[in-house]
Design an enzyme around this catalytic site. Structure first.
Site, short mmCIF file in Angstrom:
data_model
loop_
_atom_site.label_atom_id
_atom_site.label_comp_id
_atom_site.label_asym_id
_atom_site.label_seq_id
_atom_site.Cartn_x
_atom_site.Cartn_y
_atom_site.Cartn_z
N LYS A 190 26.80 31.57 -26.69
CA LYS A 190 26.28 30.21 -26.59
C LYS A 190 27.33 29.20 -27.10
O LYS A 190 28.28 29.56 -27.77
CB LYS A 190 25.00 30.08 -27.43
CG LYS A 190 23.86 30.97 -26.92
CD LYS A 190 23.38 30.56 -25.55
CE LYS A 190 22.06 31.16 -25.16
NZ LYS A 190 22.14 32.22 -24.17
C1 LIG Z 1 17.40 29.35 -21.64
C2 LIG Z 1 17.30 30.41 -22.70
N1 LIG Z 1 16.18 30.49 -23.44
C3 LIG Z 1 16.05 31.40 -24.41
C4 LIG Z 1 17.04 32.31 -24.69
C5 LIG Z 1 16.80 33.35 -25.72
O1 LIG Z 1 17.75 33.40 -26.72
P1 LIG Z 1 18.13 34.76 -27.47
O2 LIG Z 1 18.96 35.58 -26.57
O3 LIG Z 1 18.85 34.31 -28.69
O4 LIG Z 1 16.83 35.43 -27.81
C6 LIG Z 1 18.23 32.26 -23.97
C7 LIG Z 1 19.33 33.17 -24.29
O5 LIG Z 1 19.89 33.92 -23.65
C8 LIG Z 1 18.37 31.29 -22.93
O6 LIG Z 1 19.49 31.21 -22.19
#
Ligand SMILES: Cc1ncc(COP(=O)(O)O)c(C=O)c1O
Length: 366
Positions: A190
């Site tokens: 990210k």
């Molecule tokens: C748009 C979106 N929402 C939620 C998430 C969830 O994040 P995480 O991977 O930290 O659980 C991601 C991550 O990949 C994402 O791209």
């Protein structure tokens, strides 16, 4: 090979600071919810302009905990409808489902890939209680229009800001500070990435912040005194330590991303490619640079053979995933078309100019 992303080159810029901080971390003997998490929560809230930030184990949990907290507070109940763009990453939709709520998948705006205010209004029913705006690929959704709508219909507005750290509108309002609450991810790739999993919620609502903090730590009001049935979803102390070191460089990195995006945008001239739509300064922090191309396999194979790695965000729309088969009946032609034609080009803050140039030349001779 020009790689899609080089996480090592992103993180090795900080290796001296990481090692120094690690020595202090080790000596502190405090490995869960210590000073690093406290400091990060304060710093990230300040960065986003919100009153509160609560660390969580990852971005999915951040979103789930927002909904669960609203259920605990009596503002949402099981089965309530939450409107969400159908072309988002599956995590946005899973968060709604895991909280016992009902996701209503709507088509996005085809130009920006983001939630479409008119389609939100069309989808509102007497059971709708919330809208989830996802700032997909790093571009702010149309928050002015969505904010007006949620006010008009008295709905909650939740931001999925997992891909948009630092994106801001013309008034300087940043992702994470538009709705009632926002979920961020610090997954390593990210814009602000940890060296493992991490996430947080930002909000200006004290009651909600307190409930999320409780829920993320076994529902505890204080140690071994449990007020609600909580979870274990805390931001790890060592990840907070890495994030504290990296946060001051987020804007600079977003600037590098924007420079690369502007170069792609001004120099890719192939009429076989549709470039992304972005206009306002700073409203897009280019988590991904997503182009569209017909006959995608051909294009991807061409670049691959010429030594350029690409990715697809995302190859299968959520409603066509086996995991969400109960939504497979939905008729979402715009979403399906997007998933068939999108390609993400390499773009990361430490990418060198020659690689960007080479990709442009290859695309222009495709
Ligand atoms: C748009 C979106 N929402 C939620 C998430 C969830 O994040 P995480 O991977 O930290 O659980 C991601 C991550 O990949 C994402 O791209």
């Amino acid at each position: 090979m020009i790689r899609f992303m080089d996480l090592h080159s992103i993180n090795k810029r900080f290796d001296k600071e990481f090692i120094k901080a690690y020595t202090g971390f080790l000596a502190s003997g405090s490995y869960i919810l210590g000073d690093e998490v406290d400091t990060f929560e304060t710093n990230f809230a300040n960065y986003c302009g919100t009153k509160f930030c609560i660390g969580t184990a990852n971005g999915l949990d951040a979103l789930i905990l927002i909904f669960k907290a609203y259920i605990e507070l009596g503002l949402l109940e099981k089965g309530d409808e939450v409107i969400v763009p159908a072309n988002t990453y599956i995590a946005s939709i899973l968060a709604i489902i895991h909280a016992g709520l009902h996701p209503v998948l709507i088509e996005p705006d085809e130009e920006t890939f983001n939630i479409s205010p008119t389609k939100v209004e069309d989808a509102i029913t007497w059971k709708t209680r919330a809208v989830m705006a996802v700032h997909l690929y790093g571009q702010l959704a149309d928050m002015n229009s969505i904010s007006e709508l949620v006010k008009k219909y008295n709905l909650l507005l939740i931001e999925d800001a997992a891909q948009a750290h630092g994106a801001k509108n013309n008034d300087g309002v940043k992702a994470g500070n538009f709705g009632n609450a926002a979920g961020f991810s610090f997954y390593p790739s990210k814009n602000l990435g940890a060296l493992g999993d991490g996430g947080c919620v930002t909000t200006n609502n004290l009651e909600l912040a307190n409930m999320i903090r409780k829920l993320s730590n076994y529902g505890a009001d204080s140690k071994y005194v449990n007020a609600v049935k909580g979870y274990n979803s805390r931001l790890d102390e060592i990840q907070a330590m890495f994030l504290n070191i990296k946060l001051p460089f987020l804007d600079r990195d977003n600037g590098h991303r924007t420079e690369i995006a502007n170069t792609y945008f001004s120099k890719i001239s192939s009429n076989k490619i549709k470039l992304p739509n972005f206009s306002k300064d700073g409203d897009h922090v280019f988590h991904q640079f997503v182009i569209r191309v017909d006959n995608r396999d051909n294009f991807v194979n061409y670049l691959n053979k010429k030594g350029v790695e690409t990715l697809i965000h995302y190859p299968i729309p959520p409603h066509k995933q086996k995991a969400l088969k109960e939504y497979s009946y939905l008729n979402l032609p715009i979403t399906e078309k997007i998933h068939k034609t999108v390609v993400s080009l390499p773009l990361y803050p430490t990418m060198n100019k020659q690689d960007v140039q080479k990709i442009i030349e290859l695309i222009n001779t495709y």
